[in-house]
Motif scaffolding. Structure first.
Motif, PDB file in Angstrom:
ATOM      1  N   THR A  73       0.830  -1.207   0.000  1.00  9.17           N
ATOM      2  CA  THR A  73       0.000   0.000   0.000  1.00  9.17           C
ATOM      3  C   THR A  73       0.861   1.252   0.000  1.00  9.17           C
ATOM      4  O   THR A  73       0.540   2.250  -0.656  1.00  9.17           O
ATOM      5  N   LEU A  74       1.980   1.189   0.703  1.00 11.87           N
ATOM      6  CA  LEU A  74       2.861   2.358   0.803  1.00 11.87           C
ATOM      7  C   LEU A  74       3.634   2.641  -0.486  1.00 11.87           C
ATOM      8  O   LEU A  74       3.753   3.791  -0.914  1.00 11.87           O
ATOM      9  N   TYR A  75       4.163   1.593  -1.122  1.00 16.88           N
ATOM     10  CA  TYR A  75       5.187   1.822  -2.139  1.00 16.88           C
ATOM     11  C   TYR A  75       4.913   1.222  -3.520  1.00 16.88           C
ATOM     12  O   TYR A  75       5.621   1.557  -4.476  1.00 16.88           O
ATOM     13  N   SER A  76       3.932   0.345  -3.648  1.00 21.91           N
ATOM     14  CA  SER A  76       3.773  -0.356  -4.921  1.00 21.91           C
ATOM     15  C   SER A  76       3.267   0.550  -6.039  1.00 21.91           C
ATOM     16  O   SER A  76       2.410   1.416  -5.822  1.00 21.91           O
ATOM     17  N   LYS A  77       3.803   0.309  -7.244  1.00 23.06           N
ATOM     18  CA  LYS A  77       3.325   0.978  -8.451  1.00 23.06           C
ATOM     19  C   LYS A  77       2.806  -0.059  -9.455  1.00 23.06           C
ATOM     20  O   LYS A  77       2.604   0.237 -10.625  1.00 23.06           O
TER      21      LYS A  77
END
Length: 313
Positions: A73-77
């Motif tokens: 949720t924080l970092y995925s693209k």
């Protein structure tokens, strides 16, 4: 988990024990980066993946399933890997052996993500989390509340975030509180919200008299209660809530002017249960009357109580 701690001076060996590639990036005192699993590259590309064999990493500590959701949720693209999703689904039951304390701590970290609503808007992330916590049915409330308070300096507590997810007319909330041991303070806050939520259709919640009573008795909890109700009320916009919020924040709790000695001296009451009951009735009247009361009104209340008491006796 009951992990056996082994210390090492080998960075590569230490890194191989970690969960995600982006959590195995090191820097020494001279600011040299040591990155044995290309975590920096994955971080730049928004790739969230386990080190080595994903299933082995997860089986070492099943809490890593929730940690994966948090870092995704924080970092995925990118979209979830279908292979990894299958591995996670196969191992969800492993969370049953993880202590409630560790699970709650991870849930707290998830709920305090800046964009926790992104987790719930991702179908796969949401599906995984709801499989573990089927009681978290009302996640849409979180987004609504964040929109309503965006111009207000207000810190939402962990217990309130849980309340948003849990509270309804069923016993889901009680079941969660039974299964996961929160502190007494956290539990009492949630139970206060639950009790009053179930009474919401029986009172004029936002009427001035009722608001005064709620604020007077529950200064710290009332903001959360109003937020809970507002999370289901699309008619309540930012300005409406800000007006209520300012009213609560600017409320100066008045001192109740009537004492037990006053009733004993002027109305011949004796120390005991009856005195406490009459004081409570008078205080409730005083609150609902805008924190005003006179001798005639006190006499009327005590007379009614005496009549009721004598007839009951």
């Amino acid at each position: 988990r009951h992990a056996k701690v082994e210390f090492t001076k080998d960075w590569a060996k230490d890194a191989s024990r970690r969960d995600l590639t982006i959590n195995a990036i090191y820097m020494d005192i001279s600011q040299n980066i040591f990155d044995p699993f290309d975590g920096v590259k994955d971080l730049k590309n928004g790739v969230i993946k386990f080190i080595g064999d994903s299933e082995i990493r997860i089986k070492e500590d099943y809490l890593r399933i929730l940690r994966y959701l948090r870092f995704y949720t924080l970092y995925s693209k990118n979209e979830h890997s279908s292979e990894l999703v299958e591995i996670i689904k196969r191992n969800l039951n492993g969370l049953n052996i993880i202590s409630n304390e560790r699970i709650l701590l991870e849930i707290k970290k998830i709920l305090f993500l800046d964009k926790v609503e992104d987790l719930f808007s991702n179908d796969i992330s949401c599906s995984i989390l709801l499989t573990v916590f089927p009681q978290f049915k009302y996640y849409d409330r979180i987004k609504k509340i964040k929109n309503k308070i965006q111009n207000i300096s207000l810190e939402l507590s962990f217990e309130f975030m849980l309340s948003l997810l849990l509270i309804d007319a069923t016993d889901s909330c009680e079941f969660f509180l039974y299964k996961y041991k929160l502190s007494n303070k956290q539990k009492n806050t949630i139970l206060f919200l639950l009790k009053n939520y179930r009474l919401k259709d029986k009172t004029n919640i936002f009427g001035e008299k009722n608001l005064n009573k709620l604020i007077y008795y529950n200064e710290k909890k009332i903001v959360n209660y109003l937020l809970l109700l507002i999370s289901e009320d699309d008619k309540f916009d930012n300005n409406s809530f800000k007006h209520l919020f300012d009213k609560i924040n600017n409320f100066e709790k008045p001192k109740f002017p009537i004492t037990g000695n006053y009733l004993k001296t002027n109305f011949n009451f004796k120390e005991g249960k009856e005195l406490g009951e009459v004081l409570e009735n008078i205080e409730n009247y005083w609150i609902l009357n805008g924190f005003k009361i006179n001798d005639r009104e006190i006499k009327d209340i005590t007379s009614k109580w005496f009549t009721k008491y004598i007839l009951h006796f």
